[in-house]
Design a protein around this motif. Structure first.
Motif, PDB file in Angstrom:
ATOM      1  N   MET A   1      -6.836   5.090   2.883  1.00 44.68           N
ATOM      2  CA  MET A   1      -6.028   3.915   3.166  1.00 44.68           C
ATOM      3  C   MET A   1      -4.781   3.937   2.307  1.00 44.68           C
ATOM      4  N   ARG A   2      -3.613   3.780   2.917  1.00 51.77           N
ATOM      5  CA  ARG A   2      -2.357   3.817   2.187  1.00 51.77           C
ATOM      6  C   ARG A   2      -1.985   2.428   1.692  1.00 51.77           C
ATOM      7  N   PRO A   3      -1.382   2.350   0.497  1.00 50.44           N
ATOM      8  CA  PRO A   3      -0.990   1.046  -0.044  1.00 50.44           C
ATOM      9  C   PRO A   3       0.107   0.416   0.788  1.00 50.44           C
ATOM     10  N   SER A   4       0.199  -0.913   0.708  1.00 47.32           N
ATOM     11  CA  SER A   4       1.188  -1.653   1.483  1.00 47.32           C
ATOM     12  C   SER A   4       2.484  -1.790   0.692  1.00 47.32           C
ATOM     13  N   THR A   5       3.577  -1.316   1.274  1.00 47.90           N
ATOM     14  CA  THR A   5       4.871  -1.423   0.611  1.00 47.90           C
ATOM     15  C   THR A   5       5.430  -2.842   0.686  1.00 47.90           C
ATOM     16  N   SER A   6       4.858  -3.681   1.568  1.00 48.42           N
ATOM     17  CA  SER A   6       5.328  -5.062   1.694  1.00 48.42           C
ATOM     18  C   SER A   6       4.583  -6.015   0.769  1.00 48.42           C
ATOM     19  N   LEU A  11       2.529  -0.621  -6.151  1.00 46.22           N
ATOM     20  CA  LEU A  11       1.778   0.428  -5.468  1.00 46.22           C
ATOM     21  C   LEU A  11       0.693   1.022  -6.356  1.00 46.22           C
ATOM     22  N   TYR A  12       1.012   1.250  -7.630  1.00 44.21           N
ATOM     23  CA  TYR A  12       0.024   1.898  -8.491  1.00 44.21           C
ATOM     24  C   TYR A  12      -1.196   1.010  -8.713  1.00 44.21           C
ATOM     25  N   LEU A  13      -1.007  -0.336  -8.709  1.00 42.69           N
ATOM     26  CA  LEU A  13      -2.138  -1.246  -8.849  1.00 42.69           C
ATOM     27  C   LEU A  13      -3.001  -1.229  -7.591  1.00 42.69           C
ATOM     28  N   GLN A  14      -2.361  -1.133  -6.420  1.00 39.55           N
ATOM     29  CA  GLN A  14      -3.122  -1.045  -5.176  1.00 39.55           C
ATOM     30  C   GLN A  14      -3.950   0.241  -5.139  1.00 39.55           C
ATOM     31  N   ILE A  15      -3.361   1.341  -5.599  1.00 40.56           N
ATOM     32  CA  ILE A  15      -4.081   2.612  -5.627  1.00 40.56           C
ATOM     33  C   ILE A  15      -5.225   2.537  -6.634  1.00 40.56           C
ATOM     34  N   ALA A  16      -4.973   1.938  -7.786  1.00 39.90           N
ATOM     35  CA  ALA A  16      -6.025   1.772  -8.793  1.00 39.90           C
ATOM     36  C   ALA A  16      -7.183   0.957  -8.230  1.00 39.90           C
ATOM     37  N   ASP A  17      -6.880  -0.068  -7.425  1.00 46.60           N
ATOM     38  CA  ASP A  17      -7.928  -0.878  -6.804  1.00 46.60           C
ATOM     39  C   ASP A  17      -8.802  -0.020  -5.892  1.00 46.60           C
ATOM     40  N   VAL A  18      -8.176   0.849  -5.101  1.00 44.83           N
ATOM     41  CA  VAL A  18      -8.930   1.718  -4.200  1.00 44.83           C
ATOM     42  C   VAL A  18      -9.820   2.664  -4.996  1.00 44.83           C
ATOM     43  N   ALA A 194      -7.998  -9.303  -3.223  1.00 43.83           N
ATOM     44  CA  ALA A 194      -8.471  -7.987  -3.648  1.00 43.83           C
ATOM     45  C   ALA A 194      -8.243  -7.787  -5.139  1.00 43.83           C
ATOM     46  N   HIS A 195      -7.092  -8.237  -5.618  1.00 48.61           N
ATOM     47  CA  HIS A 195      -6.788  -8.091  -7.045  1.00 48.61           C
ATOM     48  C   HIS A 195      -7.759  -8.907  -7.894  1.00 48.61           C
ATOM     49  N   LEU A 196      -8.052 -10.133  -7.474  1.00 45.19           N
ATOM     50  CA  LEU A 196      -8.950 -11.001  -8.242  1.00 45.19           C
ATOM     51  C   LEU A 196     -10.383 -10.498  -8.226  1.00 45.19           C
ATOM     52  N   LEU A 197     -10.813  -9.921  -7.098  1.00 42.79           N
ATOM     53  CA  LEU A 197     -12.189  -9.452  -6.962  1.00 42.79           C
ATOM     54  C   LEU A 197     -12.364  -7.989  -7.365  1.00 42.79           C
ATOM     55  N   ARG A 198     -11.249  -7.321  -7.699  1.00 45.11           N
ATOM     56  CA  ARG A 198     -11.275  -5.912  -8.118  1.00 45.11           C
ATOM     57  C   ARG A 198     -11.813  -5.001  -7.023  1.00 45.11           C
ATOM     58  N   VAL A 199     -11.324  -5.233  -5.815  1.00 42.82           N
ATOM     59  CA  VAL A 199     -11.671  -4.375  -4.689  1.00 42.82           C
ATOM     60  C   VAL A 199     -10.382  -3.916  -4.036  1.00 42.82           C
ATOM     61  N   ALA A 200     -10.488  -2.991  -3.115  1.00 41.17           N
ATOM     62  CA  ALA A 200      -9.317  -2.498  -2.409  1.00 41.17           C
ATOM     63  C   ALA A 200      -8.828  -3.522  -1.385  1.00 41.17           C
ATOM     64  N   VAL A 201      -7.526  -3.534  -1.142  1.00 45.41           N
ATOM     65  CA  VAL A 201      -6.954  -4.372  -0.092  1.00 45.41           C
ATOM     66  C   VAL A 201      -7.609  -4.004   1.243  1.00 45.41           C
ATOM     67  N   ASP A 202      -7.920  -5.022   2.029  1.00 44.78           N
ATOM     68  CA  ASP A 202      -8.575  -4.868   3.337  1.00 44.78           C
ATOM     69  C   ASP A 202     -10.064  -4.535   3.227  1.00 44.78           C
ATOM     70  N   SER A 203     -10.648  -4.595   2.014  1.00 44.73           N
ATOM     71  CA  SER A 203     -12.097  -4.444   1.885  1.00 44.73           C
ATOM     72  C   SER A 203     -12.789  -5.602   2.595  1.00 44.73           C
ATOM     73  N   PRO A 204     -13.984  -5.388   3.125  1.00 44.70           N
ATOM     74  CA  PRO A 204     -14.686  -6.482   3.806  1.00 44.70           C
ATOM     75  C   PRO A 204     -15.048  -7.605   2.838  1.00 44.70           C
ATOM     76  N   VAL A 205     -14.879  -8.829   3.298  1.00 47.21           N
ATOM     77  CA  VAL A 205     -15.268 -10.011   2.523  1.00 47.21           C
ATOM     78  C   VAL A 205     -15.982 -10.983   3.447  1.00 47.21           C
ATOM     79  N   ALA A 206     -16.786 -11.836   2.840  1.00 45.14           N
ATOM     80  CA  ALA A 206     -17.436 -12.922   3.581  1.00 45.14           C
ATOM     81  C   ALA A 206     -16.770 -14.219   3.164  1.00 45.14           C
ATOM     82  N   ARG A 207     -16.317 -14.984   4.133  1.00 46.10           N
ATOM     83  CA  ARG A 207     -15.634 -16.254   3.848  1.00 46.10           C
ATOM     84  C   ARG A 207     -16.533 -17.397   4.270  1.00 46.10           C
ATOM     85  N   VAL A 208     -16.790 -18.314   3.326  1.00 48.47           N
ATOM     86  CA  VAL A 208     -17.638 -19.466   3.586  1.00 48.47           C
ATOM     87  C   VAL A 208     -16.811 -20.741   3.419  1.00 48.47           C
ATOM     88  N   GLN A 209     -16.833 -21.571   4.438  1.00 51.20           N
ATOM     89  CA  GLN A 209     -16.194 -22.888   4.351  1.00 51.20           C
ATOM     90  C   GLN A 209     -17.297 -23.924   4.152  1.00 51.20           C
TER      91      GLN A 209
END
Length: 240
Positions: A1-6, A11-18, A194-209
Motif C-alpha cells: 500500500m502506497r502512502p497518501s500524498t494528500s 510520508l515517512y510517518l505513514q510508512i512507519a505505520d505500515v 490510524a495515527h492514534l491507533l498505531r495502525v496503517a492507513v486504511d486498516s480495517p476498523v470496527a465503528r460502534v455508535q
C-alpha cells in the motif's frame, strides 16, 4: 500500500505505520531481516531518504535494529493485545472500561451537539464533547468521540475528565439513562485514526455508535467508537 500524498501526515510517518503494523501482525517476525532502503523506497514509491526516516523512527522506538554489513532486523515481538468482545449489556461494557486507560485528547464544553439521526431521540440543551484514546497496557485499541449531557457532566466534572465515562454513569443513583442502543459497522482507518491507533492507513476498523437516552427520550450520551480491527471479537450463539 502506497502512502497518501494528500494526507496531512508526513510520508515517512505513514510508512512507519505500515511497517509497525507488519510487526504487530507478525508479517515481519522478531529477528527477521527487513527489506533494504532501496526495496522499501520502491515498494512505497518514495525517495530513499523518506524510507530511511521511517526506518530511523522505528529504530528509535526499539522495533528495529540495524547491524552494520548485515542489514536491519526486527527487534520487537508482536504486540499482545487482549481481544475486545462486543458486549450487549451496560454492566459488561462498564467492566471492560474499568480495566483500560483513557487518555483525554480534547474536551469542549457547551459548543457541540451530537450528530444524532432521526429516531435516536431528542437533544439536551448542551453537551460536553470529549475525545479519548483507550489503551490496554501501552497499546491503544480504540478512539472514542463522545457527547455527554452537560448537566450530567457537571455532577462529576473531575472524574469525567480523568476516568472512563460509562462506569461513572453506572454508579450514579438514579442512573441517568433508561435506554441504550449500539450499532456496529465495519470500515477503514483514516489518517488521523490510524495515527492514534498505531495502525496503517486504511486498516480495517470496527465503528460502534452508542446512544443512551433518559426516560423522556433525551439523548444523554452519544459516542462514536472506533476499534482496531485486530482486537475486536464478536461471538454469538446460534440456534440449531
Amino acid at each position: 500500500m502506497r502512502p497518501s500524498t494528500s494526507s496531512p501526515i508526513p510520508l515517512y510517518l505513514q510508512i512507519a505505520d505500515v511497517m509497525r503494523d507488519r510487526i504487530a501482525r507478525v508479517v515481519w517476525r522478531d529477528g527477521e531481516l527487513i527489506p533494504t532502503l532501496e526495496q522499501l523506497a520502491a515498494e512505497f514509491g518514495v525517495a530513499r531518504v523518506t524510507a530511511r526516516q521511517a526506518v530511523q523512527l522505528l529504530t528509535k522506538e526499539g522495533a528495529l535494529t540495524p547491524m552494520r554489513g548485515r542489514g536491519t532486523f526486527v527487534s520487537a515481538p508482536a504486540a499482545s493485545l487482549k481481544p475486545v468482545h462486543v458486549v450487549t449489556s451496560l454492566d459488561a461494557l462498564a467492566d471492560t472500561y474499568r480495566v483500560t486507560r483513557a487518555d483525554l485528547l480534547t474536551i469542549d464544553e457547551n459548543s457541540r451537539q451530537p450528530p444524532i439521526r432521526e429516531g435516536d431521540g431528542t437533544l439536551a440543551r448542551a453537551y460536553t464533547y470529549m475525545k479519548r484514546v483507550h489503551s490496554t497496557g501501552s497499546e491503544p485499541y480504540c478512539v472514542i468521540g463522545l457527547y455527554l449531557d452537560e448537566q450530567i457532566f457537571a455532577r462529576a466534572r473531575a472524574r469525567f475528565r480523568k476516568e472512563t465515562v460509562i462506569p461513572i454513569l453506572m454508579e450514579m443513583k438514579p442512573r441517568p439513562m433508561s435506554r441504550a442502543h449500539q450499532t456496529l459497522t465495519i470500515g477503514a482507518a483514516d489518517a488521523d485514526t490510524a495515527h492514534l491507533l498505531r495502525v496503517a492507513v486504511d486498516s480495517p476498523v470496527a465503528r460502534v455508535q452508542r446512544v443512551f437516552k433518559d426516560a423522556n427520550g433525551v439523548v444523554v450520551y452519544y459516542a462514536d467508537v472506533i476499534y482496531r480491527g485486530d482486537v475486536v471479537k464478536l461471538e454469538m450463539d446460534m440456534d440449531v
